[in-house]
Scaffold this active site. Structure first.
Site, short mmCIF file in Angstrom:
data_model
loop_
_atom_site.label_atom_id
_atom_site.label_comp_id
_atom_site.label_asym_id
_atom_site.label_seq_id
_atom_site.Cartn_x
_atom_site.Cartn_y
_atom_site.Cartn_z
N ARG A 51 1.17 -1.59 0.03
CA ARG A 51 0.01 -0.09 0.31
C ARG A 51 0.94 1.50 -0.01
O ARG A 51 0.74 2.37 -0.14
CB ARG A 51 -0.75 -0.14 1.37
CG ARG A 51 -2.23 -0.38 1.11
CD ARG A 51 -3.17 0.10 1.53
NE ARG A 51 -2.55 -0.56 3.62
CZ ARG A 51 -3.64 -0.68 3.80
NH1 ARG A 51 -4.89 -1.11 3.60
NH2 ARG A 51 -2.97 -1.22 5.46
N LYS A 151 2.09 -19.86 5.63
CA LYS A 151 1.71 -20.56 6.58
C LYS A 151 1.37 -18.74 7.61
O LYS A 151 1.76 -18.43 7.64
CB LYS A 151 2.11 -21.74 7.58
CG LYS A 151 3.19 -20.64 8.16
CD LYS A 151 4.72 -21.98 8.98
CE LYS A 151 3.80 -21.33 10.53
NZ LYS A 151 4.31 -20.91 11.14
N HIS A 181 8.02 -24.05 5.28
CA HIS A 181 9.73 -23.65 5.21
C HIS A 181 10.44 -24.95 5.46
O HIS A 181 11.48 -25.07 4.95
CB HIS A 181 10.25 -21.86 5.42
CG HIS A 181 10.65 -22.15 6.50
ND1 HIS A 181 9.63 -22.26 7.55
CD2 HIS A 181 11.53 -22.30 7.51
CE1 HIS A 181 9.98 -21.96 9.07
NE2 HIS A 181 11.03 -21.66 9.40
N LYS A 185 14.04 -27.44 4.40
CA LYS A 185 15.71 -27.35 4.68
C LYS A 185 16.72 -28.06 3.79
O LYS A 185 15.56 -29.82 3.52
CB LYS A 185 15.92 -27.50 6.17
CG LYS A 185 14.61 -26.30 6.86
CD LYS A 185 15.18 -26.15 8.45
CE LYS A 185 14.63 -24.52 8.88
NZ LYS A 185 14.86 -23.28 9.13
N HIS A 243 4.80 -27.60 11.19
CA HIS A 243 6.83 -27.68 10.86
C HIS A 243 7.07 -29.69 11.26
O HIS A 243 7.60 -30.19 11.27
CB HIS A 243 7.38 -26.73 11.59
CG HIS A 243 7.20 -25.27 10.93
ND1 HIS A 243 6.62 -25.33 9.78
CD2 HIS A 243 7.63 -24.36 11.63
CE1 HIS A 243 6.53 -23.35 9.48
NE2 HIS A 243 6.91 -23.48 11.05
C1 BG6 Z 1 7.85 -20.06 12.02
C2 BG6 Z 1 7.40 -19.88 13.12
O1 BG6 Z 1 6.52 -21.23 10.75
O2 BG6 Z 1 9.13 -20.71 12.46
C3 BG6 Z 1 8.00 -19.25 14.45
O3 BG6 Z 1 6.29 -19.17 12.86
C4 BG6 Z 1 9.18 -20.00 14.62
O4 BG6 Z 1 7.69 -19.40 15.64
C5 BG6 Z 1 10.15 -20.37 12.71
O5 BG6 Z 1 10.55 -19.63 15.28
C6 BG6 Z 1 10.86 -21.24 13.33
O6 BG6 Z 1 12.32 -21.36 11.93
P1 BG6 Z 1 13.95 -21.69 12.04
O7 BG6 Z 1 13.56 -21.66 10.67
O8 BG6 Z 1 13.87 -20.49 12.34
O9 BG6 Z 1 13.50 -23.17 12.99
#
Ligand code: BG6
Length: 491
Positions: A51, A151, A181, A185, A243
């Site tokens: 925006r 997410k 994500h 990894k 995750h």
């Molecule tokens: C995110 C969560 O999806 O993943 C966060 O919302 C979390 O709360 C993060 O800290 C952890 O990701 P990574 O890659 O640092 O393990």
């Protein structure tokens, strides 16, 4: 180790929410690194939309700062930076109004229908619908259009279904890329390589040989900066439903017939559907509450979220069972939490004792143990039983066969793209293997919802734990009741 970088064809990428934290800290830096690696060719165009009324030059200046701050490595090469900023532009746009859409149409006009066009929804789920509708009403979608959504994908089963329905009314499932994500990894993908690329493990990968499996994702960070979101989510929705559930699927699934998106996702879905409901006494919820130990800032969870009555969990541990032929009888213990002792994501596969000790009880009993370290210090350790050296008779001990990926693969470990780099390039290539399918997300919520409803109905209050610790003592009891113990949380 020679890395293989296969450039993709020139593409268009439009990021909605481009001035936001995720875009500036993760998405754009990831694109920059792929650009520097030579994977993003000339002719590619990346457009930020948000925006704020910014010019191209102002947005580039913002990005310049973000890139300089985001790089872990030395400051980026100025020539790379200048070249990258040239493919970046900005269109001020209102996701829920009509402002800016005509300009976006002009910007994208003229590119062929076959050219890959990615719309990245780096915005809250409330905007998915309005964005999808406008992309259609402004005729911005082509055959080669893909959308990426982040997410949280919903807050529960009902909201996830609504989101799926909204997106499905405008896009085919093959065009929707739901990001988790963790799936991007390196070592998470290595789980599949280790399991299905070696003869060594798979024959033993079942309840006959595996005593139990532990999955730990421990973080040292708290929730500062994301208080509102986290208060509504808690560890169950923020980490466990997505995750850790994905890690569980990869560790427990049957071998897919091939490494292809639907084959892999079909197998993961079967794992979620085979999960038993978790008994309340097999769940421990915690909240960092005591005066802090050695970690981070000095606020308790409740102080951070400014709610002294908060019953949101910043830690959760439980024991799960998968009711299928392979895993009947082997428990899976999962835990994740904030402000713990160390940042450490590890999967421990604990094998059963040998059925009979030919050396007698005094030699000691030892079981094999496979430790898969996801982060940091990615690698795999297999403990093997040997004779204790020396003349003291036949006594047994464990020694680790340790493979650190960084050591084995050289300092840069091959082409060590981070999760976002890999996932965005997969979107451009049209490979959905590492993205969640709609039915998977719904199944995960379908399993999670009754657990959350149960503790809401009981008025469950999370157990306090000290920042910098390994979590609430009740989580240790959960294990001790089964004559087991958690493996340590070590950096
Ligand atoms: C995110 C969560 O999806 O993943 C966060 O919302 C979390 O709360 C993060 O800290 C952890 O990701 P990574 O890659 O640092 O393990």
């Amino acid at each position: 180790m020679v890395s293989r970088i296969i450039p993709v064809a020139p593409f268009d990428l439009v990021i909605f929410g481009a001035t936001g934290d995720l875009a500036q800290r993760k998405i754009l830096p990831a694109l920059f690194r792929r650009f520097c690696a030579g994977q993003i060719p000339d002719g590619t165009r990346i457009t930020g939309c948000a925006r704020s009324e910014l010019s191209d030059a102002q947005f580039r200046a913002l990005l310049n700062t973000a890139l300089s701050e985001a790089q872990d490595e030395p400051r980026p090469d100025d020539r790379d930076l200048v070249a990258f900023l040239q493919i970046i532009s900005y269109v001020p746009l209102d996701a829920v109004g009509e402002t800016g859409w005509a300009a976006l149409c002009d910007y994208l006009a003229g590119s062929s229908g076959e050219r890959v066009r990615v719309f990245y929804f780096s915005v809250g789920p409330g905007l998915f619908g309005p964005l999808a509708e406008r992309l259609h009403s402004y005729d911005l979608t082509t055959e080669a259009t893909r959308i990426v959504v982040e997410k949280p994908f919903g807050h529960d089963l009902a909201s996830a279904r609504d989101l799926n329905r909204t997106l499905a009314s405008h896009f085919d499932e093959s065009q929707i890329y739901r990001i988790d994500h963790y799936l991007g990894k390196e070592t998470v993908q290595n789980l599949m390589a280790v399991r299905f690329g070696n003869m060594l493990f798979e024959p033993l990968w079942n309840s006959q040989y595996v005593d139990h499996i532990q999955i730990t994702v421990a973080e040292t960070v708290g929730v500062a900066g994301r208080e509102d979101y986290y208060e509504r989510s808690g560890a169950m929705r923020d980490m466990m439903q997505n995750h850790l559930m994905q890690l569980l699927c990869l560790i427990a699934m049957e071998p897919p017939a091939k490494f292809d998106p639907d084959a892999v996702r079909d197998e993961k879905l079967k794992v979620i559907r085979a999960l038993d409901p978790v008994e309340p006494y097999h769940i421990v919820r915690g909240q960092y509450a005591c005066p802090p130990g050695q970690v981070g800032d000095d606020l308790t969870y409740r102080e951070t979220v400014k709610n002294q009555r908060s019953s949101t969990e910043s830690y959760i541990a439980f024991k799960a069972h998968i009711s299928n032929w392979r895993w009947a009888g082997t428990p899976f213990y999962l835990r994740t939490g904030k402000r713990l002792k160390a940042r450490s994501s590890v999967i421990n596969v604990l094998f059963k004792d040998a059925p009979h000790s030919i050396f007698g009880e005094e030699a000691g009993r030892h079981a094999n143990h496979l430790k898969i370290r996801l982060q940091p210090n990615e690698g795999i350790t297999l403990s093997v039983t040997i004779k204790e050296p020396g003349p003291g008779g036949m006594r047994l001990m464990d020694v680790p066969l340790d493979m650190s990926f960084a050591e084995a693969l050289g300092s840069n470990g091959g082409d060590r793209a981070d999760a976002y780099e890999r996932l965005i390039m997969d979107v451009v290539r049209g490979n959905q293997t590492l993205f969640m399918r709609g039915d998977e997300v719904e199944a995960a919520w379908g399993w999670t919802d009754p657990i959350i409803a149960g503790w809401q109905a009981r008025g469950d209050v999370p157990k306090p734990y000290e920042s910098g610790s390994t979590g609430p003592g009740d989580a240790d009891l959960l294990m001790r009741r089964d004559q087991r113990e958690w493996r340590g949380i070590n950096p």
